[in-house]
Structure formats: C-alpha cells, structure tokens
Design an enzyme around this catalytic site. Structure first.
Site, PDB file in Angstrom:
ATOM      1  N   TYR A 145     -47.069  92.041   0.412  1.00 58.05           N
ATOM      2  CA  TYR A 145     -47.787  92.998  -0.421  1.00 58.05           C
ATOM      3  C   TYR A 145     -46.895  93.607  -1.493  1.00 58.05           C
ATOM      4  O   TYR A 145     -47.372  94.434  -2.283  1.00 58.05           O
ATOM      5  CB  TYR A 145     -48.395  94.090   0.450  1.00 58.05           C
ATOM      6  CG  TYR A 145     -49.630  93.635   1.193  1.00 58.05           C
ATOM      7  CD1 TYR A 145     -50.860  94.198   0.944  1.00 58.05           C
ATOM      8  CD2 TYR A 145     -49.555  92.614   2.136  1.00 58.05           C
ATOM      9  CE1 TYR A 145     -51.983  93.779   1.622  1.00 58.05           C
ATOM     10  CE2 TYR A 145     -50.669  92.184   2.812  1.00 58.05           C
ATOM     11  CZ  TYR A 145     -51.885  92.770   2.555  1.00 58.05           C
ATOM     12  OH  TYR A 145     -52.996  92.338   3.227  1.00 58.05           O
ATOM     13  N   LYS A 192     -43.936  87.261  13.730  1.00 56.47           N
ATOM     14  CA  LYS A 192     -43.904  85.797  13.804  1.00 56.47           C
ATOM     15  C   LYS A 192     -42.458  85.340  13.686  1.00 56.47           C
ATOM     16  O   LYS A 192     -42.110  84.461  12.908  1.00 56.47           O
ATOM     17  CB  LYS A 192     -44.772  85.205  12.677  1.00 56.47           C
ATOM     18  CG  LYS A 192     -45.002  83.702  12.764  1.00 56.47           C
ATOM     19  CD  LYS A 192     -45.831  83.274  13.945  1.00 56.47           C
ATOM     20  CE  LYS A 192     -46.075  81.767  13.912  1.00 56.47           C
ATOM     21  NZ  LYS A 192     -46.795  81.280  15.111  1.00 56.47           N
ATOM     22  N   ASP A 225     -49.834  85.454  16.439  1.00 53.80           N
ATOM     23  CA  ASP A 225     -51.034  84.628  16.613  1.00 53.80           C
ATOM     24  C   ASP A 225     -51.649  84.831  17.989  1.00 53.80           C
ATOM     25  O   ASP A 225     -52.844  85.096  18.115  1.00 53.80           O
ATOM     26  CB  ASP A 225     -50.746  83.153  16.331  1.00 53.80           C
ATOM     27  CG  ASP A 225     -49.435  82.671  16.906  1.00 53.80           C
ATOM     28  OD1 ASP A 225     -48.811  83.400  17.699  1.00 53.80           O
ATOM     29  OD2 ASP A 225     -49.019  81.550  16.563  1.00 53.80           O
ATOM     30  N   ASP A 249     -52.883  94.196   8.373  1.00 52.35           N
ATOM     31  CA  ASP A 249     -54.132  94.162   7.627  1.00 52.35           C
ATOM     32  C   ASP A 249     -55.171  93.337   8.381  1.00 52.35           C
ATOM     33  O   ASP A 249     -56.324  93.759   8.578  1.00 52.35           O
ATOM     34  CB  ASP A 249     -53.868  93.566   6.241  1.00 52.35           C
ATOM     35  CG  ASP A 249     -55.020  93.809   5.277  1.00 52.35           C
ATOM     36  OD1 ASP A 249     -56.031  94.412   5.680  1.00 52.35           O
ATOM     37  OD2 ASP A 249     -54.917  93.383   4.112  1.00 52.35           O
ATOM     38  N   ASP A 253     -58.501  94.784  11.153  1.00 53.60           N
ATOM     39  CA  ASP A 253     -59.906  94.413  10.966  1.00 53.60           C
ATOM     40  C   ASP A 253     -60.458  93.707  12.197  1.00 53.60           C
ATOM     41  O   ASP A 253     -61.607  93.932  12.596  1.00 53.60           O
ATOM     42  CB  ASP A 253     -60.052  93.509   9.746  1.00 53.60           C
ATOM     43  CG  ASP A 253     -60.066  94.296   8.438  1.00 53.60           C
ATOM     44  OD1 ASP A 253     -59.920  95.530   8.484  1.00 53.60           O
ATOM     45  OD2 ASP A 253     -60.208  93.678   7.372  1.00 53.60           O
TER      46      ASP A 253
END
Length: 503
Positions: A145, A192, A225, A249, A253
């Site tokens: 970002y 990750k 993941d 992000d 959600d």
C-alpha cells in the site's frame, strides 16, 4: 412520532451523560452515506448532547471540484483542529488518476493502526459461527500500500512491498496494548514468511521479540493462507490478530462476512495524533435515497469513536440499545429474515428504534460495558532501535534488471554476452526471469518475458559504488537497457537479499 418509536419507549426516561462539549468533523460520503450519517448523528445526539458536528467536504463533491485526492481543504483544517473525523462511505471515480480518500487520509495523518472488530450477533443476524468475537489489527501504512509501482518493459510491471522495523514494532505493540486494555487473552500474528523471508520475516521476528513483554497474553503465528482459511472455518480459535497491510485488508473482510455481514462492521484508524472512524462497506449508489440502507456499520464505528474519546457511557448506551433493537426483530432489509425478524424497517425508523431503547440492556445477547478511561488512553508505543539494527553493512554485489527482447529470448545468448561484461570486480552468477533461474542450466519450459534479473556478486569481499557504475556503463555501452538495479548487502555478515528459485 413513528409507530416503532411509540411502541418501544423505554420504561424510564433516559438520562444522557453530562460530558464536556466536543466537536466532530463529519464527512457524510456518497451514495447511501448521507442517509446513514443522518441516522447515526441522530443517535449520537440523543445519547451525547454535548457533541457538535462540523460537516466537511470529502468524496464525489471534492472530486468534481477538481481535487484529485477527493478531500477539501476544509477537511484538513478541521482534522488539524479536532484530531478526529467520522466518515461515511466514499465513491472513488474510476480511472483518471483519482486517489483513494481512505488511503490518502490514512497515510497523510499517520493512521498506522486499523481496527476491525468482527462479532457474531446470532441468531438475529445470520452467521456461520454464532460465537465469533475477533479483532483484526491491520498495519495501515506500509506493505504494497506504499503504492510504489513501475512499468519496466512492455510485459512487466512491479510493485514494491516495503516493510520497516519501526512500522512492525509500532503495530505489534499496539496489538498487544489493545489486547491488554480490552481484556483479550491471545494475539495471533499472520504472515507469509515461508515465502517472503525478509519482508514478512521481519514482521514475524519483531512479533517474537515483543511478545515476551506481555507474559499474560498467549501468542501464536500462522501462515496467512491457512490462517485465513481457519478464520473462515474456525474463527473461535482467534482473539486478536495482527498482520501486515494487504493481508489485513483481505482478512478483515473475510472475518466480517463470516461474522454476519460486512455491512455491520465498524472500523477505526488510529494514529498518534489523529483518528478516523468509518463505515467499511461501499457507498451502494443503487439504493441511495430509498431509506433502506442499514446504518449499523457507521453507528458501530461511531461507538468506537466515543470509546476513543473517553465517552464510555454514551458508547455503552448506544451499543446496548442497538443490541436491543436487533433482539426485538426490528431489522433493515439486508438482515431481515422470516421467522427471526419482527418488522422490516427503513434507515430512519431503525435509528428511531435505537434512540427509543437508550438506557436498556439486551436480554439474550451479552450487554457491553465500556470502562471509563481518559481520552485516547490506549498506549501509543514509541519504536526503539535495538543495537543489532546498527549492523555493519557491506556492499557485496548488484542485481541488474534488463529489458531485453529477441525472437528466441534465449537466456544462454544473454548470459554469454553478460559474462564478458562482468569485468574484474564481478562475476555473473545467474539470470532469472520472473524470479526463476534460467541461466546457467535453466529449464527450457520456464515461461520467459522481456524482463531479466542478472546477479553480479563481487569477486572481492566488498565493492564500492564506482565499481557498480563502471559495470552499468559497460552494460549500457553494449546496447542493453538496464531498467533497475538493486544493490546486494550483507548486515553483520548476514545476507540481506533473497536467493532466486533454483539458485
């Protein structure tokens, strides 16, 4: 007086808290924004009459006025004065170089922590996991970002993923301080770092360094993941989750939808000096003006704002009144269900129902009780510079990225040419394409684009910038287009760059 309001007045007159006057800059937003903001402000005024609201320009009106960032000067001035903003959903025009209002505000104001509580309101709102209660703490400024992207050839673009030690330490400490302040028992870090060993590896390392300073809080780490999959299938395994920007992000959600609906999710963006509270759902222009939108997401964000301001009583009263409204089956169309809901209500009627229940507590769902605290009492951690950060830095080579295209795209042809250009300071160690080694001894099945990374380690223990400049001059004189370079460093003898696949 509406029928809903008339039939559901509280048994005793509600007495709001007597609190100091405070002004809140308010950006209604676009689409359904003005409707849900009006509903939210009506509830805030009923519970906290000392609040005043100052409208500011954000969103389509600002874009249409020629402001590419979608933010009016009045907004910056109001935030600078009051250090806070309550914001509805924004529509960002497609194309044309328009900037995201959310990203601009977060980065300009240093709003480094994004908090997303994700709670199930079973059985009144359909939820996959009825007892879910998770808080996502998302780093809000770094990662991809940063928005640093480049097109480097006809076929290849890049996006830089920037992770900093101060940024990691600040958000990780904030997650632990939040857990401690709110009685949370566990903090889980998600990265990750099995793939991105340096960037995500740094985030994980800082988490492991800081965790022992909070011995009363359990900790764990998960790869993002499987962590996201577990959030969807077993969210009760989690309490507080801290993670870098992009993962946060997505994860927030997912968690909001698993809890019931992203439309119910509140959100806060916290910095050292400023804070922004916003609905995280979209502006839904297709239902704008129809008095059917659910104001709950913005309302719960406003509750978070009251807690942030140290206004615990109105925050508690509004949240409990909202829970009572859900329990009594007065639902907007997005959560209305036959057999569960008693009446479908519109935006204004829902707000009236919440106001009528101020001072009441839910009978079936757990009531909330926000403790009295000083405004902004949560610790904002100062980042430190551990001794090992001041490591001995040595330049030991360079990666040169070439935009090179021929009919064959034969890496052996490129390698042979570059071997002769390495000079007395370097050797050509390998060439990769999309991160996969193609020279020497590459797999002919590897897809090859017009973008090649060529690694030149130093023949001596270290080199200087002049040696790299001479190498680049030789490469340019031979007709190659060097589109990017990355110096290769060691820090206290530890390699500060990743190996290539197949290296």
């Amino acid at each position: 007086m509406s029928a809903v309001l008339a039939e559901s007045l509280a048994p005793a007159r509600y007495v709001p808290a007597a609190l100091p006057a405070t002004t809140i800059p308010v950006a209604a937003g676009d689409g359904i924004g003005p409707e849900i903001m009006d509903a939210t402000l009506a509830i805030l005024k009923a519970a906290d009459p000392a609040l005043a609201f100052h409208a500011v320009t954000v969103g389509l009106k600002a874009y249409e006025g020629g402001l590419m960032a979608g933010i009016g000067e009045d907004t910056w001035q109001a935030i600078d004065q009051h250090k806070i903003i309550l914001k509805g959903p924004i529509t960002t025009p497609q194309g044309g170089g328009y900037k995201s209002v959310n990203v601009t505000l977060r980065k300009t104001l240093g709003l480094y922590a994004n908090l997303r509580p994700c709670v199930s309101y079973h059985p009144y709102v359909t939820a996959l996991h009825p007892t879910m209660d998770v808080v996502i703490v998302r780093e809000n400024e770094e990662d991809t970002y940063a928005g640093i992207e480049h097109r480097q050839s006809d076929e290849v673009v890049q996006c830089l993923k920037l992770i900093t030690r101060p940024g990691c330490e600040r958000i990780v400490r904030y997650a632990f301080e939040y857990a401690r302040a709110h009685g949370r028992k566990k903090v889980t870090c998600m990265t990750k770092d099995n793939i991105m060993k340096l960037t995500d590896g740094l985030f994980h390392k800082v988490f492991d360094e800081i965790a022992p300073q909070y011995p009363e809080i359990a900790t764990s780490h998960m790869i993002i993941d499987i962590g996201t999959a577990r959030m969807a299938s077993r969210p009760t395994d989690f309490d507080v989750v801290v993670t870098p920007n992009l993962y946060g992000d997505i994860l927030s959600d997912v968690a909001a939808e698993v809890a019931g609906s992203i439309g119910l999710a509140g959100s806060s963006n916290i910095g050292h000096d400023c804070a922004m509270f916003e609905a995280v759902h979209g502006s839904a222009p297709d239902i704008a003006g129809k008095d059917i939108a659910n104001p709950s997401g913005l309302l719960l964000s406003a509750v978070m704002m009251l807690v942030h301001l140290g206004r615990a009583k109105p925050a508690t009263d509004i949240h409990n009144a909202w829970l009572c409204t859900l329990e009594e089956g007065l639902h907007t169309g997005d959560i209305y269900r036959d057999g569960v809901s008693r009446r479908k209500v519109g935006t204004r009627e829902f707000a009236e129902a919440v106001i009528a229940r101020l001072g009441q507590q839910p009978k079936k769902m757990a009531a909330v009780d926000y403790p009295e605290r000083e405004p902004e009492s949560l610790v904002h951690p100062d980042v430190s510079i551990p001794p090992h950060v001041n490591a001995k830095k040595a330049l030991v080579g360079v990666d040169v990225f070439l935009n090179w295209d021929t009919d064959t795209r034969d890496p052996n042809e490129l390698g042979a040419a570059l071997e002769g250009l390495a000079g007395e300071d370097f050797r050509l160690a390998l060439i990769t394409n999309r991160g996969v080694k193609v020279y020497p001894n590459g797999n002919p099945q590897t897809l090859r684009t017009d973008h090649w990374r060529c690694r030149f380690p130093a023949l001596k223990e270290t080199v200087d910038g002049q040696a790299i400049s001479r190498l680049l001059m030789r490469i340019a004189d031979a007709g190659f287009d060097a589109v990017k370079t990355e110096n290769l460093y060691t820090f206290d003898g530890v390699r500060g760059y990743s190996q290539a696949q197949g290296e």
